[in-house]
Design an enzyme around this catalytic site. Sequence first.
Site, PDB file in Angstrom:
ATOM      1  N   CYS A   1       0.727  -1.171   0.002  1.00  0.00           N
ATOM      2  CA  CYS A   1      -0.024   0.077   0.024  1.00  0.00           C
ATOM      3  C   CYS A   1       0.997   1.230   0.236  1.00  0.00           C
ATOM      4  O   CYS A   1       1.452   1.677  -1.037  1.00  0.00           O
ATOM      5  CB  CYS A   1      -1.005  -0.196   1.151  1.00  0.00           C
ATOM      6  SG  CYS A   1      -2.352   0.861   1.055  1.00  0.00           S
TER       7      CYS A   1
ATOM      8  N   HIS B   1      -3.514  -5.365  -0.088  1.00  0.00           N
ATOM      9  CA  HIS B   1      -2.746  -5.507   1.106  1.00  0.00           C
ATOM     10  C   HIS B   1      -2.816  -7.175   1.297  1.00  0.00           C
ATOM     11  O   HIS B   1      -4.033  -7.935   1.783  1.00  0.00           O
ATOM     12  CB  HIS B   1      -3.606  -5.094   2.178  1.00  0.00           C
ATOM     13  CG  HIS B   1      -3.637  -3.746   2.874  1.00  0.00           C
ATOM     14  ND1 HIS B   1      -2.725  -3.429   3.610  1.00  0.00           N
ATOM     15  CD2 HIS B   1      -4.174  -2.794   2.128  1.00  0.00           C
ATOM     16  CE1 HIS B   1      -2.738  -1.891   3.821  1.00  0.00           C
ATOM     17  NE2 HIS B   1      -3.331  -1.744   2.725  1.00  0.00           N
TER      18      HIS B   1
ATOM     19  N   GLU C   1      -1.544  -9.399   2.734  1.00  0.00           N
ATOM     20  CA  GLU C   1      -1.489 -10.132   4.119  1.00  0.00           C
ATOM     21  C   GLU C   1      -3.086 -10.504   4.682  1.00  0.00           C
ATOM     22  O   GLU C   1      -3.049 -11.203   5.532  1.00  0.00           O
ATOM     23  CB  GLU C   1      -0.860  -9.154   5.276  1.00  0.00           C
ATOM     24  CG  GLU C   1      -1.890  -7.952   5.733  1.00  0.00           C
ATOM     25  CD  GLU C   1      -1.560  -6.771   4.779  1.00  0.00           C
ATOM     26  OE1 GLU C   1      -1.604  -5.498   5.318  1.00  0.00           O
ATOM     27  OE2 GLU C   1      -0.878  -6.884   3.679  1.00  0.00           O
TER      28      GLU C   1
END
Length: 573
Positions: A412, A541, A543
């Site tokens: 990001c 993102h 993750e």
Amino acid sequence: MVKKYVLVSGGVISGIGKGIIASSTGLLLKTMGLKVTSIKIDPYLNIDAGTLSPLDHGEVFVLNDGGEVDLDLGNYERYLDVTLTRANNITTGKIYRDVIERERKGDYLGKTVQVVPHITDAIQDWVERVATIPVDDTGEEPDVCIIELGGTVGDIESAPFVEAMRQFQFRVGHENFALIHVSLVPTIGSVGEQKTKPTQASIRDLRGLGLTPDLIACRCEKTGLDEGIRAKISMFCHVQPSQVLAVRDCSSVYHVPELLKDQGMVDYLWKRLNIENTVTITPALKEKGADMWKKWNQLTTNQERLHKSDAVKIALVGKYTHLQDSYASVVKALEHATLALHKKLVILWIEASDLEPESRPVNPLKYHNAWRDLCSAQGILVTGGFGVRGTEGKIAAAKWAREHKIPYLGICLGLQIAVIEFARNVCGMPEAHSVELDESTTTPVVVYMPEISKTHLGGTLRVGSKISYFQEGTEGSTIRKLYGGGSEVLERHRHRYEVNPEMVDKLHAKGLQFVGKDETGQRMEIIEMADHPYFVGVQYHPELLTRPLKPSPPFTGLILAATGGLQQHLATL
């Protein structure tokens, strides 16, 4: 269809691990062939977690539908391998908003709207509605719903929810509702004496509010619970000794499901909820659950066998590093990638502002230590974030990674930082900046997205699951290969700034490759440098979609590059 509900409450202190215990309970039930969903109740007045500072509440987790929710929903998705919605996170703000909107429409037919029964009914209705939403590819309703009640029993904010759950146990029936209460058993003094009084008081408060625990999960230090302590809790808290579970500190949270199973949690809930006689479990789901448990055991076994020689040092450069919950999903993604590659993760936490020029920091020692850690790292990860603080430190980290060929992953803001650094130091644009960080910049390489509101913060980000398309001619891209070589990738976003489309050609001409873009071709999603061991930035993102048994490709690439195994891995794809 009969639905089973397991409520997880907490006592004594907050942050005691209810989320991990709730997730572990759901995992254990799923490995038995049940379909499981989860709900997190947050008693705060915010509508959602979108405007909460990571320093105040930890990470803001993002769901496929764009819901900005509590980080515990990330635990649920990772442990259960399910996809939840914003409705799986209940807040006081959401409940009161819905009740007030109904009152304004006249739905209550002129009655006085009160906490009981209107708020408590709304909570129960919400839970029952969400418990029927399918969470996996089968499209079938879940069999069990795990409900985590945030906060601590006795909090003023949580009182309506406790009352709602008191009523709910009778609404759904005794054999369809079980309660796990998580409490703290502290060890006091040099002799290491365990104290039960806090747990006794917590259970007394809970029972006074009309809820009686079926299982008491006692958080304690590594020694576990002494038998005398277990017996004492059993006697004063009105449960059998077998209903008192010792949840000791573990080397990893992935051991918690095994810890609970070994103490009979599954057997107890199976009988308490009469699952055998009321829930139909297909052979296919039972086999799938058994396979899931086998893989989970293998994961924890492999983790225990790791040695110092397997260590890989990753520098995590952020601006909230003194509260590590701010990066909960990033840490999990790194853990999942290292475990899959049989490596031992060592995170070097670096506060971005500590990397800034020596004349600026208040403490020169922090500056020295931060650069020592950055220089010793095998890989560098620059995370997302908002605001100006620490920006120049992140830019310095990206520059170090680029110039010294250190594997780099920017997430990001980490992508935007890499673009700013490249523009300044490779493209000859010393004034290059983001308009978020410097509104008056004459060289805006990162700009505000035109469709985003500039007056409201909550619910205005570009958020949720979006498709990124790999561009023509990128078949040899490292990140594309890591994703399997397909033409597109689906990941979760959360941002309001983007790389300036007008600057892309200038950056590309100097070697910064924009390998992934959105459907319009105007929004930059993935960057990569070809003449580098691994230099990747993603606007999304990754993750947020990592799983213990299915690590995220960008993180896998970072660990492979950091340990020198990337090219060998790519050759096998």
